[in-house]
Scaffold this motif. Structure first.
Motif, PDB file in Angstrom:
ATOM      1  N   HIS A 164     -28.633  33.285  27.015  1.00 24.41           N
ATOM      2  CA  HIS A 164     -28.309  34.704  27.190  1.00 24.41           C
ATOM      3  C   HIS A 164     -29.526  35.449  27.750  1.00 24.41           C
ATOM      4  O   HIS A 164     -29.396  36.317  28.629  1.00 24.41           O
ATOM      5  CB  HIS A 164     -27.891  35.306  25.847  1.00 24.41           C
ATOM      6  N   GLY A 165     -30.710  35.095  27.274  1.00 24.63           N
ATOM      7  CA  GLY A 165     -31.929  35.720  27.765  1.00 24.63           C
ATOM      8  C   GLY A 165     -32.185  35.424  29.229  1.00 24.63           C
ATOM      9  O   GLY A 165     -32.670  36.287  29.976  1.00 24.63           O
ATOM     10  N   VAL A 166     -31.861  34.203  29.660  1.00 19.86           N
ATOM     11  CA  VAL A 166     -32.018  33.840  31.075  1.00 19.86           C
ATOM     12  C   VAL A 166     -31.099  34.694  31.940  1.00 19.86           C
ATOM     13  O   VAL A 166     -31.506  35.226  32.980  1.00 19.86           O
ATOM     14  CB  VAL A 166     -31.715  32.342  31.290  1.00 19.86           C
ATOM     15  N   PHE A 167     -29.854  34.845  31.509  1.00 17.53           N
ATOM     16  CA  PHE A 167     -28.922  35.684  32.266  1.00 17.53           C
ATOM     17  C   PHE A 167     -29.407  37.133  32.302  1.00 17.53           C
ATOM     18  O   PHE A 167     -29.251  37.823  33.308  1.00 17.53           O
ATOM     19  CB  PHE A 167     -27.519  35.612  31.663  1.00 17.53           C
ATOM     20  N   ASN A 168     -30.002  37.584  31.215  1.00 14.10           N
ATOM     21  CA  ASN A 168     -30.520  38.948  31.167  1.00 14.10           C
ATOM     22  C   ASN A 168     -31.622  39.153  32.201  1.00 14.10           C
ATOM     23  O   ASN A 168     -31.707  40.212  32.842  1.00 14.10           O
ATOM     24  CB  ASN A 168     -31.044  39.256  29.763  1.00 14.10           C
ATOM     25  N   LEU A 169     -32.468  38.141  32.387  1.00 13.93           N
ATOM     26  CA  LEU A 169     -33.516  38.227  33.405  1.00 13.93           C
ATOM     27  C   LEU A 169     -32.911  38.315  34.802  1.00 13.93           C
ATOM     28  O   LEU A 169     -33.346  39.108  35.640  1.00 13.93           O
ATOM     29  CB  LEU A 169     -34.434  37.007  33.323  1.00 13.93           C
ATOM     30  N   ILE A 170     -31.890  37.485  35.048  1.00 12.43           N
ATOM     31  CA  ILE A 170     -31.277  37.433  36.375  1.00 12.43           C
ATOM     32  C   ILE A 170     -30.558  38.735  36.704  1.00 12.43           C
ATOM     33  O   ILE A 170     -30.769  39.335  37.767  1.00 12.43           O
ATOM     34  CB  ILE A 170     -30.298  36.247  36.469  1.00 12.43           C
ATOM     35  N   THR A 171     -29.706  39.190  35.792  1.00 12.56           N
ATOM     36  CA  THR A 171     -28.953  40.416  36.062  1.00 12.56           C
ATOM     37  C   THR A 171     -29.873  41.634  36.071  1.00 12.56           C
ATOM     38  O   THR A 171     -29.632  42.591  36.801  1.00 12.56           O
ATOM     39  CB  THR A 171     -27.836  40.622  35.024  1.00 12.56           C
ATOM     40  N   GLY A 172     -30.939  41.574  35.275  1.00 11.10           N
ATOM     41  CA  GLY A 172     -31.892  42.679  35.267  1.00 11.10           C
ATOM     42  C   GLY A 172     -32.580  42.833  36.605  1.00 11.10           C
ATOM     43  O   GLY A 172     -32.755  43.948  37.113  1.00 11.10           O
ATOM     44  N   ALA A 173     -32.968  41.706  37.207  1.00 12.71           N
ATOM     45  CA  ALA A 173     -33.603  41.751  38.523  1.00 12.71           C
ATOM     46  C   ALA A 173     -32.628  42.272  39.572  1.00 12.71           C
ATOM     47  O   ALA A 173     -33.000  43.032  40.469  1.00 12.71           O
ATOM     48  CB  ALA A 173     -34.102  40.362  38.908  1.00 12.71           C
ATOM     49  N   ALA A 174     -31.351  41.868  39.445  1.00 12.65           N
ATOM     50  CA  ALA A 174     -30.336  42.343  40.391  1.00 12.65           C
ATOM     51  C   ALA A 174     -30.148  43.850  40.264  1.00 12.65           C
ATOM     52  O   ALA A 174     -30.006  44.561  41.262  1.00 12.65           O
ATOM     53  CB  ALA A 174     -29.016  41.620  40.142  1.00 12.65           C
ATOM     54  N   ARG A 175     -30.176  44.351  39.031  1.00  8.93           N
ATOM     55  CA  ARG A 175     -30.017  45.792  38.809  1.00  8.93           C
ATOM     56  C   ARG A 175     -31.227  46.567  39.325  1.00  8.93           C
ATOM     57  O   ARG A 175     -31.113  47.732  39.691  1.00  8.93           O
ATOM     58  CB  ARG A 175     -29.819  46.071  37.318  1.00  8.93           C
ATOM     59  N   ARG A 176     -32.387  45.923  39.341  1.00 11.02           N
ATOM     60  CA  ARG A 176     -33.591  46.607  39.838  1.00 11.02           C
ATOM     61  C   ARG A 176     -33.584  46.727  41.357  1.00 11.02           C
ATOM     62  O   ARG A 176     -34.408  47.428  41.932  1.00 11.02           O
ATOM     63  CB  ARG A 176     -34.856  45.849  39.407  1.00 11.02           C
ATOM     64  N   GLY A 177     -32.675  46.007  42.010  1.00 10.62           N
ATOM     65  CA  GLY A 177     -32.567  46.115  43.458  1.00 10.62           C
ATOM     66  C   GLY A 177     -33.589  45.297  44.222  1.00 10.62           C
ATOM     67  O   GLY A 177     -34.177  45.777  45.189  1.00 10.62           O
ATOM     68  N   GLU A 178     -33.815  44.045  43.796  1.00  8.28           N
ATOM     69  CA  GLU A 178     -34.782  43.183  44.479  1.00  8.28           C
ATOM     70  C   GLU A 178     -34.141  42.478  45.679  1.00  8.28           C
ATOM     71  O   GLU A 178     -34.309  41.279  45.888  1.00  8.28           O
ATOM     72  CB  GLU A 178     -35.331  42.142  43.494  1.00  8.28           C
ATOM     73  N   ARG A 179     -33.400  43.227  46.481  1.00  2.00           N
ATOM     74  CA  ARG A 179     -32.681  42.618  47.598  1.00  2.00           C
ATOM     75  C   ARG A 179     -33.633  42.063  48.653  1.00  2.00           C
ATOM     76  O   ARG A 179     -33.369  41.023  49.249  1.00  2.00           O
ATOM     77  CB  ARG A 179     -31.726  43.631  48.232  1.00  2.00           C
ATOM     78  N   ALA A 180     -34.738  42.753  48.905  1.00  3.86           N
ATOM     79  CA  ALA A 180     -35.682  42.278  49.920  1.00  3.86           C
ATOM     80  C   ALA A 180     -36.227  40.906  49.542  1.00  3.86           C
ATOM     81  O   ALA A 180     -36.341  40.012  50.387  1.00  3.86           O
ATOM     82  CB  ALA A 180     -36.820  43.274  50.091  1.00  3.86           C
ATOM     83  N   SER A 181     -36.538  40.733  48.266  1.00  2.00           N
ATOM     84  CA  SER A 181     -37.057  39.444  47.805  1.00  2.00           C
ATOM     85  C   SER A 181     -36.029  38.344  48.004  1.00  2.00           C
ATOM     86  O   SER A 181     -36.355  37.239  48.459  1.00  2.00           O
ATOM     87  CB  SER A 181     -37.445  39.535  46.323  1.00  2.00           C
ATOM     88  N   LEU A 182     -34.776  38.633  47.672  1.00  2.00           N
ATOM     89  CA  LEU A 182     -33.730  37.628  47.835  1.00  2.00           C
ATOM     90  C   LEU A 182     -33.492  37.319  49.308  1.00  2.00           C
ATOM     91  O   LEU A 182     -33.284  36.170  49.691  1.00  2.00           O
ATOM     92  CB  LEU A 182     -32.429  38.092  47.192  1.00  2.00           C
ATOM     93  N   GLN A 183     -33.538  38.351  50.153  1.00  2.00           N
ATOM     94  CA  GLN A 183     -33.307  38.140  51.581  1.00  2.00           C
ATOM     95  C   GLN A 183     -34.371  37.232  52.186  1.00  2.00           C
ATOM     96  O   GLN A 183     -34.069  36.378  53.022  1.00  2.00           O
ATOM     97  CB  GLN A 183     -33.275  39.490  52.299  1.00  2.00           C
ATOM     98  N   VAL A 184     -35.614  37.415  51.767  1.00  2.00           N
ATOM     99  CA  VAL A 184     -36.694  36.569  52.272  1.00  2.00           C
ATOM    100  C   VAL A 184     -36.448  35.113  51.893  1.00  2.00           C
ATOM    101  O   VAL A 184     -36.571  34.203  52.718  1.00  2.00           O
ATOM    102  CB  VAL A 184     -38.058  37.040  51.718  1.00  2.00           C
TER     103      VAL A 184
END
Length: 241
Positions: free
Chosen positions: A95-115
Motif C-alpha cells: 500500500h505504501g508503494v502505491f502511495n508513493l506512485i500515486t503521490g508522484a502522479a498527483r504532484r504532476g511529475e509529467r516532465a520526468s515521466l516524459q523524459v
C-alpha cells in the motif's frame, strides 16, 4: 584559497549544476534529447555552454544525469527503503508503494515521466545506466515486498511477472495525470487514500491467487512424483458440474 572561498565556489558550482539539470530535464521532456541543442539548455539555465561539459563531462553524461534525476523525482530509493525497513505488514508495505506512485502522479511529475518514456522508446546506453544506477536498486526493494506476500524467493522469475501484472497499472497515472480519458477520468478525482486502497486490493488479489496456484501445482507435482511407476491418479472432479 581561504576555506570560506572554497565553500562558496562549491556552493555556486552546485547551484549552476542544478540549474543545468532542471533546464535540460524540461527541454528533453518537451523536444527529446536529439532535438535539443546544448545552446538551448545553456540559455534556459542562464549559463555558458562550457559549463555543461565542466559539470557533466559530456552531453551523454548530462542525459544520464537527467534520466537519473527524473527517476528520483518519480519515486526515490530512500522512500522505498524506508517502507521496506518499517514494521508494517507486507500488505501495508505494498500500500505504501502505491502511495508513493500515486503521490508522484498527483504532484504532476509529467516532465520526468516524459523524459524516461522517450528513452524507453529509443533505448541506448543512457537507459542501461539508468537501470543499473537507479532502477535496479528500487526494483530489488519492490521484489522483496512482493516476495513477502507471495512466498516466492527473491530471484524467482515469477516475481517479475507479479510486479508487471500487479504494480505496473499504477504507472498509468503518470502517463495521463489528471487527463485520464473518458469515464476513467473519475479515477483522478478520487481521494488519494481511496485510490491507493483500490490499487492495493486488486494487486493483493492477483498476488495471492498466483501464490495459491503455484502452491497447488507444487502439491500436485509432489503427489505425482510419489506415485509408483505406471500408476494413474484420477483427475479431481469435485468442481466439475
Amino acid at each position: 584559497m581561504p576555506k570560506d572561498s572554497i565553500r562558496k565556489t562549491r556552493s555556486d558550482g552546485d547551484k549552476t549544476k542544478e540549474r543545468i539539470l532542471k533546464a535540460a530535464l524540461a527541454l528533453f521532456a518537451k523536444h527529446g534529447f536529439a532535438e535539443t541543442e546544448n545552446k538551448e539548455i545553456a540559455k534556459k539555465a542562464k549559463v555558458d555552454i562550457a559549463s555543461i561539459n565542466y559539470h557533466f563531462g559530456s552531453r551523454k553524461g548530462l542525459f544520464e544525469a537527467v534520466l537519473i534525476r527524473a527517476h528520483q523525482n518519480l519515486v526515490s530509493l530512500e522512500a522505498l527503503e524506508a517502507i521496506q525497513r518499517s514494521d508494517m505488514t507486507p500488505e501495508e508495505k505494498l500500500h505504501g508503494v502505491f502511495n508513493l506512485i500515486t503521490g508522484a502522479a498527483r504532484r504532476g511529475e509529467r516532465a520526468s515521466l516524459q523524459v524516461i518514456s522517450r528513452s524507453v522508446i529509443a533505448p541506448g546506453a543512457a537507459l542501461e545506466t539508468l537501470f543499473k544506477e537507479e532502477a535496479r536498486p528500487k526494483l530489488h526493494v519492490i521484489l522483496q515486498i512482493v516476495s513477502e506476500i507471495t512466498g516466492f524467493p527473491v530471484g524467482d522469475p515469477r516475481l517479475i511477472h507479479c510486479i508487471a501484472s500487479a504494480i505496473a497499472p499504477a504507472f498509468l497515472f503518470f502517463v495521463f495525470g489528471s487527463r485520464f480519458p473518458g469515464p476513467f477520468g473519475a479515477l483522478t478525482k478520487m481521494p488519494q487514500s481511496d485510490l491507493d486502497d483500490q490499487l492495493t486490493v486488486f494487486a493483493l488479489g492477483g498476488l495471492r491467487a498466483t501464490a495459491a496456484a503455484a502452491a497447488a501445482k507444487a502439491t500436485d507435482e509432489k503427489e505425482k512424483a510419489a506415485l509408483p511407476a505406471g500408476s494413474f491418479k484420477a483427475p479431481d472432479t469435485a468442481n466439475v458440474a
